[in-house]
Design a protein around this motif. Structure first.
Motif, short mmCIF file in Angstrom:
data_model
loop_
_atom_site.label_atom_id
_atom_site.label_comp_id
_atom_site.label_asym_id
_atom_site.label_seq_id
_atom_site.Cartn_x
_atom_site.Cartn_y
_atom_site.Cartn_z
N VAL A 152 -6.28 -7.29 -5.31
CA VAL A 152 -6.54 -6.31 -4.25
C VAL A 152 -6.54 -4.92 -4.87
O VAL A 152 -5.60 -4.55 -5.56
N LEU A 208 -9.19 -1.80 0.47
CA LEU A 208 -8.18 -2.06 1.49
C LEU A 208 -8.83 -2.17 2.87
O LEU A 208 -9.68 -1.37 3.23
N SER A 217 -1.60 -6.21 2.12
CA SER A 217 -2.88 -6.89 1.97
C SER A 217 -2.78 -8.02 0.96
O SER A 217 -3.24 -9.14 1.21
N ALA A 218 -2.16 -7.74 -0.19
CA ALA A 218 -2.04 -8.77 -1.23
C ALA A 218 -1.18 -9.94 -0.77
O ALA A 218 -1.54 -11.11 -0.96
N ASN A 240 -10.90 -11.77 -4.54
CA ASN A 240 -10.26 -11.09 -3.41
C ASN A 240 -10.64 -11.90 -2.19
O ASN A 240 -11.79 -11.82 -1.74
N LYS A 246 -2.86 -12.33 1.65
CA LYS A 246 -3.80 -13.24 0.99
C LYS A 246 -3.06 -14.32 0.21
O LYS A 246 -3.50 -15.48 0.16
N ILE A 285 -2.44 -5.87 -7.96
CA ILE A 285 -2.64 -4.81 -6.97
C ILE A 285 -2.88 -3.53 -7.76
O ILE A 285 -2.02 -3.07 -8.51
#
Length: 355
Positions: free
Chosen positions: A133, A138, A157-158, A105, A161, A177
């Motif tokens: 993630v 989170l 979020s994923a 992560n 990245k 995820i």
């Protein structure tokens, strides 16, 4: 049926296994041994291989664990994934010691410079990176933006990245995820499938014990896979990881995404049942696990009244009576045997199936 997504993903090679594109959904698990214990870890992986595991992940919390990967890999037959948290140096060491893929992560690895160092090493060795993630990790800004932990936040979020690693010049990626909330997990996968070109590793994280975890994983994975989303799966259970493989295989077979093996069907018992059907059905399921036959259906029925009729769709079956039982093939009664001989009779028939 909703839109199919699976064939839109990039193909990624993990050791000898390729996921994405038109390749079958691959089954994964994770060891629960100390990775530093090479002997114990290898023994568990061998059990998982026998059960049908196709990709295995090991945690790498120490330098000793990273170095152990080299010896573990020599003794196993499936791709080895290193699970990394926090220390970017362990990711680099895992790659240098032969990991076929690493799971990180980027949010908990630290600075961009540290993530870049991991990416550079992965690029040097041609090792894919799984960007993972979980809802539990989170970032606070996304929690505030969406008013809590949400599917939209997990996806954002994923993808943030993924884009960061793409900007570092690397696209040999797998994305995962996960959430312990089944419906949130489903929604997140529906959202990301339309935006992500990379293979998706699917699972319901922290799903629970063998009982509750199997139910939650079967519901969640069933919905996601039925929609055509997902290229590799793990059923996360608090228990023996071999159980994860058994469940994953059955989920894929039930959805028509995997063939092979012996399928056992059994009736729920009723007042007519005069044998210990529950015990018998469980023994049959254990017994067939080690018999190398493909696409055979075995029926285990509780009574001789409806047993033959109920078993007619099966290739072979047994039906119990009072102290005795029937052996049935394609709905036809073949022989009558004593109750205590039912299991062995069925076993011998299966062992001699193609002779």
């Amino acid at each position: 049926m909703k839109k199919l997504y699976r064939n839109q993903t990039k193909e990624i090679r993990i050791g000898d296994v390729v996921i994405g594109g038109n390749h079958p959904v691959a089954i994964q698990s994770m060891t629960n041994t100390r990775t530093e214990d090479v002997k114990g870890t290898v023994e568990q992986i061998h059990r998982l291989e026998k059960a049908g595991c196709e990709i295995i992940r090991c945690t790498v919390p120490t330098r000793e664990a990273a170095e152990a990967l080299k010896e573990i890999k020599k003794q196993i037959h499936i791709p080895l994934v290193a699970d990394i948290h926090f220390d970017y140096r362990l990711a680099i060491a895992a790659i240098e010691n032969g990991a076929d893929k690493i799971r990180i992560n980027p949010g908990n690895i630290g600075t961009k410079e540290r993530v870049q160092a991991v990416v550079d090493k992965a690029k040097e060795y041609g090792v894919p990176i799984r960007v993972g993630v979980n809802s539990g990790s989170l970032e606070k800004p996304l929690i505030e933006k969406y008013g809590g932990v949400t599917a939209e936040g997990i996806v954002e979020s994923a993808l943030d990245k993924v884009h960061m690693i793409e900007e570092m010049g690397y696209d040999n990626l797998v994305v995962s995820i996960k959430s312990s909330d089944v419906l949130m997990c489903v929604k997140a996968h529906e959202l990301i499938a339309e935006q992500c070109p990379y293979p998706l590793h699917v699972g319901i994280t922290e799903s629970g014990t063998v009982y509750s975890g199997n139910v939650k994983s079967s519901v969640g994975l069933g919905i996601i896979l039925y929609e055509g989303i997902g290229n590799t799966i793990r059923v996360s259970l608090t228990g023996d990881p071999v159980e994860e493989i058994r469940t994953a295989k059955l989920i894929l077979k039930t959805l028509g995404l995997r063939k092979g093996g012996i399928e056992v069907v059994s009736c729920p018992t009723c007042g007519r049942t005069r044998i210990n059907l529950i015990h018998l059905a469980n023994e049959v399921e254990k017994m067939v696990a080690d018999i190398p036959l493909d696409d055979i259906k075995v029926a285990v029925m509780g009574c001789v009244v409806n047993g033959p009729g109920e078993a007619k769709e099966a290739d072979i079956g047994i039906a119990g009576g009072i102290g005795e039982g029937l052996l049935i093939k394609k709905g036809q009664v073949i022989k009558k045997v004593k109750e205590e001989e039912l299991l062995d009779t069925l076993r011998q028939e299966l062992l001699n199936w193609n002779r």
